[in-house]
Motif scaffolding. Structure first.
Motif, PDB file in Angstrom:
ATOM      1  N   SER A  48      54.033 -54.218  81.700  1.00 12.76           N
ATOM      2  CA  SER A  48      53.263 -53.234  82.466  1.00 12.76           C
ATOM      3  C   SER A  48      53.640 -51.828  82.020  1.00 12.76           C
ATOM      4  CB  SER A  48      53.558 -53.388  83.959  1.00 12.76           C
ATOM      5  OG  SER A  48      54.919 -53.069  84.229  1.00 12.76           O
ATOM      6  N   ALA A  49      52.846 -50.851  82.436  1.00 12.75           N
ATOM      7  CA  ALA A  49      53.185 -49.467  82.123  1.00 12.75           C
ATOM      8  C   ALA A  49      54.530 -49.109  82.748  1.00 12.75           C
ATOM      9  CB  ALA A  49      52.093 -48.524  82.631  1.00 12.75           C
ATOM     10  N   PHE A  50      54.757 -49.541  83.997  1.00 11.90           N
ATOM     11  CA  PHE A  50      56.049 -49.276  84.641  1.00 11.90           C
ATOM     12  C   PHE A  50      57.188 -49.914  83.857  1.00 11.90           C
ATOM     13  CE2 PHE A  50      59.487 -50.962  87.249  1.00 11.90           C
ATOM     14  CZ  PHE A  50      59.968 -49.800  87.847  1.00 11.90           C
ATOM     15  N   GLY A  51      56.974 -51.119  83.355  1.00 13.34           N
ATOM     16  CA  GLY A  51      58.036 -51.850  82.688  1.00 13.34           C
ATOM     17  C   GLY A  51      58.263 -51.484  81.244  1.00 13.34           C
ATOM     18  N   SER A  52      57.488 -50.551  80.697  1.00  8.73           N
ATOM     19  CA  SER A  52      57.608 -50.184  79.288  1.00  8.73           C
ATOM     20  C   SER A  52      58.858 -49.334  79.065  1.00  8.73           C
ATOM     21  CB  SER A  52      56.377 -49.399  78.834  1.00  8.73           C
ATOM     22  OG  SER A  52      55.194 -50.142  79.064  1.00  8.73           O
ATOM     23  N   VAL A  53      59.753 -49.816  78.248  1.00  8.27           N
ATOM     24  CA  VAL A  53      60.970 -49.060  77.938  1.00  8.27           C
ATOM     25  C   VAL A  53      60.667 -47.925  76.971  1.00  8.27           C
ATOM     26  CG1 VAL A  53      63.227 -49.185  76.828  1.00  8.27           C
ATOM     27  CG2 VAL A  53      62.489 -51.016  78.384  1.00  8.27           C
ATOM     28  N   ASP A  54      59.950 -48.220  75.898  1.00  3.00           N
ATOM     29  CA  ASP A  54      59.677 -47.236  74.853  1.00  3.00           C
ATOM     30  C   ASP A  54      58.598 -46.248  75.298  1.00  3.00           C
ATOM     31  OD1 ASP A  54      60.010 -46.623  71.785  1.00  3.00           O
ATOM     32  OD2 ASP A  54      57.852 -46.620  72.183  1.00  3.00           O
ATOM     33  N   HIS A  55      58.836 -44.960  75.082  1.00  5.64           N
ATOM     34  CA  HIS A  55      57.897 -43.930  75.541  1.00  5.64           C
ATOM     35  C   HIS A  55      56.550 -44.020  74.840  1.00  5.64           C
ATOM     36  CE1 HIS A  55      59.676 -42.079  71.928  1.00  5.64           C
ATOM     37  NE2 HIS A  55      58.586 -41.358  71.860  1.00  5.64           N
TER      38      HIS A  55
ATOM     39  N   ILE B 259      50.652 -45.418  75.399  1.00  2.00           N
ATOM     40  CA  ILE B 259      49.485 -46.222  75.038  1.00  2.00           C
ATOM     41  C   ILE B 259      48.924 -46.941  76.266  1.00  2.00           C
ATOM     42  CG2 ILE B 259      48.765 -48.298  73.775  1.00  2.00           C
ATOM     43  CD1 ILE B 259      50.733 -47.438  71.551  1.00  2.00           C
ATOM     44  N   ARG B 260      49.800 -47.515  77.066  1.00  2.00           N
ATOM     45  CA  ARG B 260      49.365 -48.286  78.233  1.00  2.00           C
ATOM     46  C   ARG B 260      48.868 -47.400  79.364  1.00  2.00           C
ATOM     47  NH1 ARG B 260      54.442 -52.586  77.889  1.00  2.00           N
ATOM     48  NH2 ARG B 260      53.441 -53.992  76.389  1.00  2.00           N
ATOM     49  N   ARG B 261      49.446 -46.233  79.482  1.00  3.17           N
ATOM     50  CA  ARG B 261      49.099 -45.383  80.622  1.00  3.17           C
ATOM     51  C   ARG B 261      47.853 -44.544  80.381  1.00  3.17           C
ATOM     52  NH1 ARG B 261      52.967 -42.527  84.847  1.00  3.17           N
ATOM     53  NH2 ARG B 261      51.686 -40.777  85.467  1.00  3.17           N
ATOM     54  N   GLN B 262      47.569 -44.211  79.134  1.00  9.44           N
ATOM     55  CA  GLN B 262      46.475 -43.287  78.838  1.00  9.44           C
ATOM     56  C   GLN B 262      45.141 -43.709  79.449  1.00  9.44           C
ATOM     57  OE1 GLN B 262      43.678 -43.590  76.627  1.00  9.44           O
ATOM     58  NE2 GLN B 262      43.069 -41.474  77.123  1.00  9.44           N
ATOM     59  N   PRO B 263      44.714 -44.978  79.317  1.00  6.05           N
ATOM     60  CA  PRO B 263      43.425 -45.339  79.931  1.00  6.05           C
ATOM     61  C   PRO B 263      43.463 -45.428  81.451  1.00  6.05           C
ATOM     62  CG  PRO B 263      44.436 -47.263  78.902  1.00  6.05           C
ATOM     63  CD  PRO B 263      45.273 -46.089  78.520  1.00  6.05           C
ATOM     64  N   MET B 264      44.658 -45.411  82.058  1.00  2.00           N
ATOM     65  CA  MET B 264      44.770 -45.478  83.508  1.00  2.00           C
ATOM     66  C   MET B 264      44.711 -44.093  84.148  1.00  2.00           C
ATOM     67  SD  MET B 264      47.880 -48.270  83.654  1.00  2.00           S
ATOM     68  CE  MET B 264      47.950 -48.374  85.434  1.00  2.00           C
ATOM     69  N   ASN B 265      45.109 -43.069  83.403  1.00  2.00           N
ATOM     70  CA  ASN B 265      45.239 -41.728  83.977  1.00  2.00           C
ATOM     71  C   ASN B 265      43.976 -41.214  84.662  1.00  2.00           C
ATOM     72  OD1 ASN B 265      47.960 -41.323  83.367  1.00  2.00           O
ATOM     73  ND2 ASN B 265      47.498 -40.557  81.311  1.00  2.00           N
ATOM     74  N   PRO B 266      42.784 -41.349  84.044  1.00  2.00           N
ATOM     75  CA  PRO B 266      41.591 -40.793  84.697  1.00  2.00           C
ATOM     76  C   PRO B 266      41.311 -41.389  86.073  1.00  2.00           C
ATOM     77  CG  PRO B 266      41.138 -41.306  82.386  1.00  2.00           C
ATOM     78  CD  PRO B 266      42.465 -41.897  82.711  1.00  2.00           C
ATOM     79  N   PHE B 267      41.729 -42.637  86.297  1.00  2.00           N
ATOM     80  CA  PHE B 267      41.446 -43.288  87.575  1.00  2.00           C
ATOM     81  C   PHE B 267      42.291 -42.742  88.722  1.00  2.00           C
ATOM     82  CE2 PHE B 267      38.788 -46.181  85.426  1.00  2.00           C
ATOM     83  CZ  PHE B 267      38.033 -46.821  86.392  1.00  2.00           C
ATOM     84  N   PHE B 268      43.339 -42.016  88.389  1.00  2.00           N
ATOM     85  CA  PHE B 268      44.211 -41.479  89.433  1.00  2.00           C
ATOM     86  C   PHE B 268      44.271 -39.964  89.408  1.00  2.00           C
ATOM     87  CE2 PHE B 268      45.596 -45.867  88.885  1.00  2.00           C
ATOM     88  CZ  PHE B 268      45.696 -46.280  90.211  1.00  2.00           C
ATOM     89  N   SER B 269      43.251 -39.344  88.826  1.00  2.00           N
ATOM     90  CA  SER B 269      43.163 -37.891  88.865  1.00  2.00           C
ATOM     91  C   SER B 269      42.775 -37.451  90.268  1.00  2.00           C
ATOM     92  CB  SER B 269      42.127 -37.383  87.865  1.00  2.00           C
ATOM     93  OG  SER B 269      40.822 -37.766  88.276  1.00  2.00           O
ATOM     94  N   GLN B 270      43.098 -36.217  90.611  1.00  2.00           N
ATOM     95  CA  GLN B 270      42.780 -35.725  91.950  1.00  2.00           C
ATOM     96  C   GLN B 270      41.282 -35.712  92.199  1.00  2.00           C
ATOM     97  OE1 GLN B 270      43.731 -31.540  93.093  1.00  2.00           O
ATOM     98  NE2 GLN B 270      44.819 -32.486  94.792  1.00  2.00           N
ATOM     99  N   GLN B 271      40.513 -35.326  91.187  1.00  2.00           N
ATOM    100  CA  GLN B 271      39.064 -35.277  91.352  1.00  2.00           C
ATOM    101  C   GLN B 271      38.489 -36.665  91.601  1.00  2.00           C
ATOM    102  OE1 GLN B 271      37.579 -32.369  91.570  1.00  2.00           O
ATOM    103  NE2 GLN B 271      35.619 -33.322  92.046  1.00  2.00           N
ATOM    104  N   ARG B 272      39.010 -37.658  90.879  1.00  2.00           N
ATOM    105  CA  ARG B 272      38.531 -39.026  91.050  1.00  2.00           C
ATOM    106  C   ARG B 272      38.857 -39.543  92.458  1.00  2.00           C
ATOM    107  NH1 ARG B 272      37.083 -42.640  86.871  1.00  2.00           N
ATOM    108  NH2 ARG B 272      36.202 -44.493  87.828  1.00  2.00           N
TER     109      ARG B 272
END
Length: 521
Positions: free
Chosen positions: A118-125, A130-143
């Motif tokens: 998971s993104a939380f479980g990813s050790v390497d930055h 890579i895992r978090r980038q497509p998730m970011n728009p879904f948790f923006s303040q505007q969204r």
């Protein structure tokens, strides 16, 4: 050479000698030759991970408080394990949890919940990015602001459930109610399904117990990460007989895999069928992951199930704890509850305020911030390391790859920043300049490039719930004291004393409010 013949004649003795030699050499290395051997701290903690295991697993969630004692004795930087350092200095937080410099996590943290992909479980930055980038728009303040109709619909279900509860004339466990609300929200938003926990008249208390099992297991087994994988191979009845806490965790992981497969199947069926019933709603987080440019292996059911597991577990529980803690403090401080109601009646007399308008209300937002400070969504230390360059703390040079942790509880209860820190004082946030200063040290969701992704959603849920529930319902505490919300154990999130029954209330009555009767579509 008599000793040599003795060893040859007795293989068990030979193994014992070899074992003792290994342990002695390991102790010498860790105490004197390790790259972090010169950092101050208890020698026993530097020698073995069993030191932490004793305080967290045997004593029960006490290592964080033991670390606080280390800082009192050794200073602002201490070595707390053979591999790890801890810093207690509010001014260093933005350095360790940097937005601009790469920071890896520690497997000691990410491995707690058996979701390494998971993104939380990813050790390497880099993998995390890579895992978090497509998730970011879904948790923006505007969204999240566009999510208001769904949030109000869920809030209306919570209201109706609480009204029905009054007729029972029995205490309501507020954590169960709020956990049903926040979990239904995050599941609906991220997967287009709903667990319908709010539809249960009891608010599905089993789900709250499952969440507690997940965090308890994570703390107890974080040094034995292989155990959860081993238990997944065993029959459930055997797992429960060996450790009852693990059964619900395995169940939730199985449910997460089912959800992941249903999302993948819906994508396949919608590609070959025109029947609208063949597919699930498309505007969800996990459909977005499938439609993203992620590599194929990142879209497998097994990986998506781990993302689902962490989003559901964290997305509901942390905000529910915050709302439960706020319930106690508002009901325990009727003068502050009245100030909240006065502000809502003054700034929102018709009960039609939007989330955007809630965000501008001084006392409502001060209550939210003070609740976040006291609750500590994550009470444990969050380790970070610099993968290439050394970090510096004052005159100390921290070698690359060394996990370094800081703890939100220490920040939020620093008396120089938050005087009378154990008390509920929303007024400390009321002055705009003072609020700006204090927010530098508000780390309820951590900071930097790897801070919690769900901050806008959590804040929206808190503002809506506080403005609705405490304006509309007349409640009083039932056999609940400060010891039922004050953090006494660090089980990844903060837990009260052993034996606590949680925050329970008696619902005395309510008044209708148009803000929750008007649900936009």
């Amino acid at each position: 050479m008599a000793w040599w013949h003795l060893v040859v004649a007795h293989p068990c003795l030979a193994l014992g000698v070899v074992g003792m030699g290994y342990l002695l050499s390991l102790a010498i290395y860790r105490l004197y030759l390790s790259p972090i051997a010169h950092f101050p701290g208890p020698k026993l903690a530097a020698m073995t991970m069993w030191y932490e295991f004793y305080y967290d697993s045997y004593v029960g969630g006490q290592y964080t408080f033991e670390i606080a004692k280390m800082h009192q004795k050794y200073g602002p930087i201490v070595r707390i394990s053979p591999y790890e350092l801890h810093i207690d200095d509010p001014e260093y937080y933005d350095v360790l949890y940097s937005r601009d410099k790469p920071r890896n996590k520690s497997v000691h943290l990410t491995g707690m919940f058996g979701a390494p992909d998971s993104a939380f479980g990813s050790v390497d930055h880099r993998r995390h990015r890579i895992r978090r980038q497509p998730m970011n728009p879904f948790f923006s303040q505007q969204r999240i602001r566009h999510l208001e109709p769904m949030l109000r619909g869920m809030m209306n279900k919570l209201r109706q459930g609480m009204k029905a509860w009054k007729e029972r004339n029995t205490p309501l466990h507020m954590y169960h109610a709020f956990n049903a609300f926040t979990t239904d929200v995050v599941v609906e938003y991220s997967m287009g399904e709903s667990f319908h926990y709010l539809d249960d008249p009891d608010f599905t208390p089993q789900w709250s117990r499952t969440i507690q099992s997940i965090v308890t297991m994570g703390v107890q087994l974080k040094q034995f990460r292989w155990v959860i994988g081993f238990f997944e191979l065993l029959p459930r009845w055997l797992v429960v007989s060996l450790n009852p806490d693990i059964g619900p965790v395995i169940d939730q992981k199985v449910e997460s895999l089912r959800l992941a497969n249903s999302i993948i199947d819906s994508e396949k069926s919608s590609a070959t069928s025109t029947d609208e019933k063949a597919s699930m709603p498309k505007n969800t987080l996990f459909h977005a992951l499938l439609d993203s440019k992620l590599p194929a292996e990142e879209k497998s059911a097994s990986r998506l199930s781990q993302e689902i597991f962490t989003v559901i577990s964290a997305g509901g529980e942390t905000t529910a704890k915050n709302l439960t803690t706020l319930t106690f403090h508002l009901l325990n401080n009727p003068d502050k509850l009245q100030k909240l109601r006065d502000e809502l009646n003054r700034l929102d007399p018709d009960g039609t305020a939007s989330l955007v308008e809630y965000e501008t209300m001084p006392y409502l937002t001060s209550i939210m911030l003070e609740g976040l400070r006291l609750t500590n969504a994550i009470s444990t230390r969050l380790q970070r390391s610099s993968p290439v360059d050394p970090m510096k703390y004052k005159d100390w040079v921290i070698p690359p790859g060394t996990p370094v942790g800081m703890t939100g509880i220490f920040m939020h209860h620093n008396e120089d920043i938050f005087p009378d820190s154990q008390s509920f004082i929303p007024e400390r946030w009321m002055d705009p300049e003072q609020r700006k200063y204090l927010e530098r040290y508000m780390v309820a969701f951590s900071k930097g490039s790897r801070q919690c992704i769900g901050i806008p959603l959590a804040r929206a849920e808190i503002l809506l719930a506080v403005a609705t529930i405490f304006r509309e319902f007349d409640m009083e505490l039932y056999e609940t004291t400060i010891d039922d919300v004050r953090i006494a154990k660090d089980m990844f999130n903060g837990h009260p004393r052993d034996g606590s029954q949680g925050v329970r209330v008696m619902i005395k009555g309510w008044k209708e409010s148009s803000v929750t009767n008007t649900i936009s579509s």
